[in-house]
Design a protein around this motif. Structure first.
Motif, PDB file in Angstrom:
ATOM      1  N   ARG A 107       0.905  -1.296   0.101  1.00 32.21           N
ATOM      2  CA  ARG A 107      -0.181  -0.177  -0.492  1.00 32.21           C
ATOM      3  C   ARG A 107       1.117   1.304  -0.101  1.00 32.21           C
ATOM      4  O   ARG A 107       0.691   2.048  -0.634  1.00 32.21           O
ATOM      5  CB  ARG A 107      -0.276   0.557   1.359  1.00 32.21           C
ATOM      6  CG  ARG A 107      -1.959  -0.779   0.838  1.00 32.21           C
ATOM      7  CD  ARG A 107      -3.164  -0.292   2.406  1.00 32.21           C
ATOM      8  NE  ARG A 107      -2.401  -0.595   3.558  1.00 32.21           N
ATOM      9  CZ  ARG A 107      -2.806  -1.767   3.920  1.00 32.21           C
ATOM     10  NH1 ARG A 107      -3.140  -2.897   3.553  1.00 32.21           N
ATOM     11  NH2 ARG A 107      -2.038  -1.277   5.217  1.00 32.21           N
ATOM     12  N   GLN A 108       2.196   1.529   0.536  1.00 31.27           N
ATOM     13  CA  GLN A 108       2.905   2.517   0.696  1.00 31.27           C
ATOM     14  C   GLN A 108       3.217   2.221  -0.798  1.00 31.27           C
ATOM     15  O   GLN A 108       4.157   3.951  -0.739  1.00 31.27           O
ATOM     16  CB  GLN A 108       3.793   2.011   2.170  1.00 31.27           C
ATOM     17  CG  GLN A 108       3.204   2.200   3.290  1.00 31.27           C
ATOM     18  CD  GLN A 108       4.248   2.258   4.444  1.00 31.27           C
ATOM     19  OE1 GLN A 108       5.713   1.529   3.970  1.00 31.27           O
ATOM     20  NE2 GLN A 108       3.986   1.596   5.307  1.00 31.27           N
ATOM     21  N   GLU A 109       3.821   2.036  -0.964  1.00 29.24           N
ATOM     22  CA  GLU A 109       4.148   2.254  -2.212  1.00 29.24           C
ATOM     23  C   GLU A 109       3.523   2.764  -3.493  1.00 29.24           C
ATOM     24  O   GLU A 109       3.451   3.049  -4.570  1.00 29.24           O
ATOM     25  CB  GLU A 109       4.597   0.381  -2.952  1.00 29.24           C
ATOM     26  CG  GLU A 109       6.185   0.193  -2.754  1.00 29.24           C
ATOM     27  CD  GLU A 109       7.144  -0.812  -3.077  1.00 29.24           C
ATOM     28  OE1 GLU A 109       6.551  -1.785  -4.145  1.00 29.24           O
ATOM     29  OE2 GLU A 109       8.437  -0.745  -3.215  1.00 29.24           O
ATOM     30  N   ARG A 110       2.395   1.735  -3.510  1.00 28.37           N
ATOM     31  CA  ARG A 110       1.316   2.423  -4.552  1.00 28.37           C
ATOM     32  C   ARG A 110       0.959   3.864  -4.703  1.00 28.37           C
ATOM     33  O   ARG A 110       0.581   4.553  -4.932  1.00 28.37           O
ATOM     34  CB  ARG A 110       0.528   1.228  -4.586  1.00 28.37           C
ATOM     35  CG  ARG A 110      -0.191   0.507  -5.162  1.00 28.37           C
ATOM     36  CD  ARG A 110      -1.258  -0.006  -5.119  1.00 28.37           C
ATOM     37  NE  ARG A 110      -2.439  -0.520  -4.065  1.00 28.37           N
ATOM     38  CZ  ARG A 110      -2.326  -1.456  -2.916  1.00 28.37           C
ATOM     39  NH1 ARG A 110      -1.581  -2.480  -3.531  1.00 28.37           N
ATOM     40  NH2 ARG A 110      -2.513  -1.594  -2.138  1.00 28.37           N
ATOM     41  N   ARG A 111       0.958   3.923  -3.244  1.00 30.34           N
ATOM     42  CA  ARG A 111       0.734   5.605  -2.349  1.00 30.34           C
ATOM     43  C   ARG A 111       1.899   6.426  -2.673  1.00 30.34           C
ATOM     44  O   ARG A 111       2.100   7.862  -3.209  1.00 30.34           O
ATOM     45  CB  ARG A 111       0.234   5.655  -1.620  1.00 30.34           C
ATOM     46  CG  ARG A 111      -1.248   5.269  -1.034  1.00 30.34           C
ATOM     47  CD  ARG A 111      -2.094   5.625   0.476  1.00 30.34           C
ATOM     48  NE  ARG A 111      -1.019   5.613   1.761  1.00 30.34           N
ATOM     49  CZ  ARG A 111      -0.934   4.501   2.641  1.00 30.34           C
ATOM     50  NH1 ARG A 111      -2.004   3.914   2.697  1.00 30.34           N
ATOM     51  NH2 ARG A 111      -0.093   4.278   3.178  1.00 30.34           N
ATOM     52  N   GLY A 112       3.552   6.026  -2.748  1.00 31.25           N
ATOM     53  CA  GLY A 112       4.092   6.183  -3.166  1.00 31.25           C
ATOM     54  C   GLY A 112       4.979   6.944  -1.522  1.00 31.25           C
ATOM     55  O   GLY A 112       6.294   8.214  -1.789  1.00 31.25           O
TER      56      GLY A 112
END
Length: 79
Positions: free
Chosen positions: A70-75
């Motif tokens: 999730r953090q990666e998708r949100r950056g």
């Protein structure tokens, strides 16, 4: 449920995912170094002291991976 993941555990999982993706790329460079790094990070994540605490359940392991995705998708980089 949210888990109180330590920052270093989240960071190790994030680095593990990034290294895994580098290895999965077509014709990766420096595969030996990447494999060694992946192994080192796997040990860091697997044997982190968090897993010996009450919140360190098998479900928490799944949630850690989901959190990093999730953090990666949100950056984002925050834990």
């Amino acid at each position: 449920m949210t888990y109180p993941f330590p920052d270093d555990l989240v960071r190790a999982q994030r680095d593990w995912l990034a290294t895994y993706r580098q290895l999965a790329a077509p014709r990766p460079r420096h595969t030996t170094a990447l494999r060694r790094r992946l192994l080192h990070l796997s040990v860091q994540v697997q044997w982190h002291p968090f897993w010996s605490t009450p919140p360190g359940t098998p479900a928490a392991r799944v949630e850690l991976r989901r959190l990093v995705h999730r953090q990666e998708r949100r950056g984002t980089r925050a834990a």
